[in-house]
Structures are given as C-alpha cells and as structure tokens.
Design a protein around this motif. Structure first.
Motif, short mmCIF file in Angstrom:
data_model
loop_
_atom_site.label_atom_id
_atom_site.label_comp_id
_atom_site.label_asym_id
_atom_site.label_seq_id
_atom_site.Cartn_x
_atom_site.Cartn_y
_atom_site.Cartn_z
N LYS B 3 44.75 22.92 44.19
CA LYS B 3 45.77 22.36 43.90
C LYS B 3 45.64 20.73 44.07
O LYS B 3 44.60 20.32 44.98
N ALA B 4 46.28 19.98 43.42
CA ALA B 4 46.09 18.72 43.44
C ALA B 4 46.27 17.68 44.93
O ALA B 4 45.27 17.18 45.27
N LYS B 5 47.06 18.51 45.78
CA LYS B 5 47.14 17.94 46.91
C LYS B 5 46.05 18.04 47.92
O LYS B 5 45.66 17.78 48.98
N ASP B 6 45.11 19.37 47.51
CA ASP B 6 43.83 19.49 48.30
C ASP B 6 42.58 18.91 47.83
O ASP B 6 41.47 19.15 48.33
N ILE B 7 42.82 18.13 46.72
CA ILE B 7 41.56 17.60 46.25
C ILE B 7 41.57 16.06 46.79
O ILE B 7 42.52 15.20 46.80
N ASN B 8 40.26 15.57 47.19
CA ASN B 8 40.10 14.22 47.65
C ASN B 8 38.49 13.94 47.59
O ASN B 8 37.91 14.67 46.82
N HIS B 10 36.03 14.27 49.22
CA HIS B 10 35.24 15.18 49.84
C HIS B 10 35.03 16.41 49.15
O HIS B 10 34.36 17.24 49.60
N THR B 11 35.85 16.54 47.98
CA THR B 11 35.91 17.90 47.47
C THR B 11 34.62 18.17 46.68
O THR B 11 34.55 17.07 46.06
N PRO B 12 33.89 19.13 46.85
CA PRO B 12 32.77 19.24 45.82
C PRO B 12 33.25 19.24 44.52
O PRO B 12 34.21 19.78 44.00
N TRP B 13 32.10 19.09 43.39
CA TRP B 13 32.59 18.97 42.45
C TRP B 13 32.85 20.25 41.61
O TRP B 13 33.45 20.43 40.63
N GLN B 14 32.22 21.31 42.40
CA GLN B 14 32.28 22.51 41.58
C GLN B 14 33.79 23.27 41.88
O GLN B 14 34.19 24.15 41.12
N ASP B 15 34.42 22.59 42.80
CA ASP B 15 36.02 23.05 43.20
C ASP B 15 36.82 22.07 42.33
O ASP B 15 37.84 22.81 42.54
N LEU B 16 36.58 21.28 41.67
CA LEU B 16 37.47 20.54 40.93
C LEU B 16 37.94 21.28 39.79
O LEU B 16 37.38 22.23 39.32
N THR B 17 39.16 20.96 39.52
CA THR B 17 39.66 21.57 38.04
C THR B 17 38.70 21.53 36.71
O THR B 17 38.41 20.37 36.79
N PRO B 18 38.68 22.58 35.76
CA PRO B 18 37.76 22.26 34.93
C PRO B 18 38.15 21.04 33.97
O PRO B 18 39.36 20.97 33.57
N GLY B 19 37.41 20.37 33.43
CA GLY B 19 37.63 19.14 32.69
C GLY B 19 38.46 18.23 33.20
O GLY B 19 38.80 17.33 32.34
N GLY B 20 38.52 18.08 34.69
CA GLY B 20 39.16 17.12 35.20
C GLY B 20 40.84 17.10 34.88
O GLY B 20 41.59 16.15 34.76
#
Ligand SMILES: Cc1ncc(C[n+]2csc(CCOP(=O)(O)OP(=O)(O)O)c2C)c(N)n1
Ligand code: SF4
Ligand code: SF4
Ligand code: SF4
Ligand SMILES: [Mg+2]
Lengths: 312, 102
Positions: B3-8, B10-20
């Motif tokens: 979820k957006a609120k958990d992205i910061n 320190h979030t590893p790139w593998q955990d980000l949403t696909p395609g940003g």
C-alpha cells in the motif's frame, strides 16, 4: 446538462483533486484542475492525462497521487496523443461490449506544453476528432524549470530568459493567441475561462467541454505567485483585473458561433492589471511609458476584434 | 500488493508496485502540507453566511462542507496562502501569523 449552476450543490460533490499535493501555496493550477474536475457528473469516471509541468510534478509523486481518477503522465510534448490513444482504446472496448461505464478523457497541460512543445500532438488529436477535452492552464511561462519565456508569455514580461538589460527589456514578442488557433481547427467547442467569482463561468464551460462529443479545448488563465511575482493571497483579485481590463477575455466558440461570456461593467486600464505583478515592474519605470501604451493598444485591438466576432 | 502508506525511502525496489504505478486513489491525502504554513486562517463561524465562495478558491481542499454548511478548516493540507480570507465577503476568515491556529 442544462441544470442551473448551483455553487452549493457543486462544492458538496466528492472532490476529485485531493489536498496533499505540492503546488506552491496560492498556486492557481490546483484551483483550476479541481474546478474542471468538479464539472464531471458524479457517476462518471475520468482518465486524466497530464503533460510534464508544475502540475504534474506536484500532484503525482510516487506513491502519492492527488487524483481520485485514473491518471497518466507520459511526457511533455505528447499528452494529447496519449489521451487520444486511450480514448480510441476505450471506444474499441465499448464497441465490443467489453465496457459498461462512462469514462471521460481530460488532458491538462501548461502553456509550455500546449503553445510550444505539445502543439503538434494537440493539433493532431483535435484534427482526428477524438472525444476528449484538452485543458491548458496558462501561467504564461515555463514555471517548473524556473520561469523561462514561452510563446504564451506577454510582451514586456520579465522572465529568466527575457531579462532586463541593455539588449532587451523583457520579452519582445506578443503572446500567441492559441485559443483562436484552436477555433481555426473547427472543433465543436473552444473557450477561454478563469477561476472567477462563484466559478460559474469555469464550471459551465468545463461541463460543456466534457460533455460535448468530439474534441474540445479550454484555455484557463492560471496565476503563478512565484513567476508572476505577486503575494500568494491575491489569486482572486488578479483574475478579476485580468477580465476587467480585457487582458483575458472570457468567451466561447460553439459549433462556429462566437459568444462573449463576460463584459466588464467598466473596462479598466491595462496598467491596473500590470501593476499587481513584479514581472511587469519594468514597464512602470520612467521612460518606459510607451510600453504601457503599446500594451494597452494591443489589448484594445484584440478586444475590438473579439467584439466583431461575437457581434456583442 | 504493497500500500502507498507503507512505501518509503527504505522500501526495497523489489517490493515497490510494478512500473511505479499507484493502484489507490487520492493517496496524496496522507501527505501533510500543513507544515508549510507561516500564516494560518481562523474561521469565525458566527459571521459565516455559508455562501461557499471560499470553497472553490482554496487551492488545498482545506475547507470542508457538509449538508449545506461550511465547516471549520481542516489544517492538514492548508498552506496558509490567505486566498480564502480575501474572497470571503463577510469577514468570517482572518489570517493570524504563525503556522498554528490558536
Ligand atoms: C522534452 C522535454 N523537454 C524539457 C523538459 C523539462 N521541463 C519539465 S517541465 C518544463 C516546463 C513546463 O512548462 P509549462 O508547460 O508552461 O508548465 P508549468 O510548469 O509552467 O506549469 C520543462 C521545460 C521535459 N520534461 N521534457
Ligand atoms: S511555480 Fe507557479 S505554477 Fe509552479 S507550483 Fe509554484 S505557483 Fe504554481
Ligand atoms: S489559507 Fe489558503 S490553503 Fe488555507 S484554507 Fe485558506 S485558501 Fe485554503
Ligand atoms: S466565503 Fe466566508 S461567509 Fe462564505 S462560506 Fe466561506 S467563510 Fe462562510
Ligand atoms: Mg507554464
């Protein structure tokens, strides 16, 4: 569609542009985008396409979006092409019965992205006849990269690429009349508006542009406290002066018929508008009176021509 | 999906949403721009005529409305620009200096 405008009802609709965006305090762009999106009927969805600009970098910063609708940022020069492609895909899905809901297509771009670099893609999308609205929020310079002049910047304006010096004193060329160029595309609807008073003009024109089938264009004057060099609380006052001096006339052209939307009670001298903004300060220096005179002549000429078109 | 609120940061790139891409609407609401304020608008309810003229002029959606009533400011996103004070015909808004309303 033809319901009377009711500000009270409109402001109670759920917002489609949220707070938490990073536009400067007092920026006109957010007010305009929220105002245009408010004109969508509640049950309809929208795809918002946005050219690179202050608006884009401020309203969509991963993972924060200020939009309640789908949003696409592609690039600076091709927002109209992107929007037209999505619209074509939507129509194809509709034709095959794969989509039920109504989706509207709205592009937002700054003056740099519209008058200059995005002009080819805008002209193409309008000519191909896509069912979309293209909205230019016109702050009369490339603000996001540090106030460079565009073909929308008015003559005598100080920008970082039209400085005051011995070789030149602000911008040398007049503002391009993009709204008239769009009218010449023979599209079903083109209009100029601004965030004025109770927002009736902006609302009704946005609603018409969104719900008229085919390509529609809105040009909306968007004060920028940074680039125009004025105190951030003066948005409403500056817009009022822009329309009362006829620097920014409000009008629309529907199926080839020109209509004036606003006639000032008393047409004020252009200097009253220019005086409110530091970007025109040079025009008030001793010896530069001719600049104000020429600016006045230019506005008068344009206004007379508009009156001829509208028969007002 | 994250979820957006958990992205910061320190979030590893593998955990980000696909395609940003962002899959939730209006996530900007979670971002506090109220800290930008150097002046703060104050609402005088007794003077307000609920004409709603201030609402569409607020660049930061900071004036809530419900059931035909203009409610007190929501300061989370208010940047203190002062536009609302100038457009209110009934002097129901005044700006005070400082980022916090007293
Ligand atoms: C092809 C390309 N050239 C240059 C840029 C750099 N750039 C980003 S925003 C911008 C200015 C945008 O000006 P405008 O469209 O008027 O919007 P504003 O920021 O003034 O609201 C520029 C030059 C870019 N992103 N892409
Ligand atoms: S620089 Fe101007 S246009 Fe850009 S966000 Fe700031 S006020 Fe708005
Ligand atoms: S000061 Fe500006 S941001 Fe704050 S509520 Fe008033 S208009 Fe909105
Ligand atoms: S403009 Fe003033 S009177 Fe009207 S709703 Fe806003 S605060 Fe109340
Ligand atoms: Mg611009």
């Amino acid at each position: 569609m033809n319901r009377v405008y009711d500000l009270k009802r409109e402001v109670e609709k759920p917002e489609r542009l949220t707070g938490g965006h990073r536009l400067c305090a007092g920026c006109g762009a957010g007010v305009i985008v929220a105002g245009v999106l408010r004109a969508l009927d509640k049950e309809d969805k929208a795809v918002v396409v946005n050219a690179t600009s202050c608006l884009e970098v401020s309203t969509f910063m991963y993972p924060y979006t200020a939009y309640m609708d789908s949003y696409i940022h592609s690039a600076f020069e091709n927002s109209a092409a992107t929007c037209s492609g999505v619209e074509a895909a939507y129509k194809a899905l509709k034709r095959r019965g794969k989509l039920e809901e109504t989706v509207k297509f709205i592009t937002f771009a700054g003056d740099g992205g519209t008058y200059d670099i995005g002009f080819q893609s805008l002209s193409g999308a309008m000519e191909r006849g896509h069912d979309m609205v293209y909205v230019c929020y016109d702050n009369e310079a490339y603000m996001n990269t540090g106030i460079q002049r565009s073909s929308s910047t008015p003559r005598f304006t100080r920008t970082t690429t039209t400085p005051l010096g011995s070789a030149q004193k602000g911008k040398q060329q007049h503002k391009k009349d993009l709204t008239e160029i769009l009218v010449a595309h023979n599209i079903p609807y083109a209009a100029q508006t601004a965030p004025l008073g109770n927002f009736k003009d902006l609302h009704i024109k946005s609603h018409k542009a969104i719900y008229t089938e085919g390509p529609c264009f809105l040009n909306i004057l968007s004060p920028c406290p940074r680039g125009w060099d004025y105190p951030m609380d003066k948005l409403a006052e500056i817009i009022k002066l822009a329309v009362d001096t006829c620097v920014w006339p409000l009008y629309e052209v529907e199926e080839g018929v020109w209509r004036l939307s606003y006639t000032p009670k008393k047409k004020l001298p252009v200097a009253d508008y220019l005086r409110t903004q530091g970007r025109f300060r040079n025009m008030f220096q001793k010896g530069n009176e001719w600049m104000i005179e020429e600016a006045q002549q230019y506005v008068d000429q344009k206004w007379e021509r508009l009156l001829e078109h509208t028969g007002a | 999906m994250i979820k957006a609120k958990d992205i910061n940061e320190h979030t590893p790139w593998q955990d980000l949403t696909p395609g940003g891409e962002i899959y939730e609407p209006g996530t900007a609401r979670a971002f506090n721009t109220g800290t930008w304020r150097t002046n703060t608008p104050v609402f005088h309810e007794e003077a307000c005529k609920h004409c709603m003229l201030c609402i569409p002029f607020c660049p930061d959606s900071s004036i809530p409305v419900k059931d035909g009533k203009r409610l007190d400011f929501n300061y989370l996103h208010c940047k203190g620009c002062g536009i609302c004070e100038n457009v209110c015909p009934f002097k129901a808004i005044t700006m005070v200096s400082g980022g916090v309303a007293l």
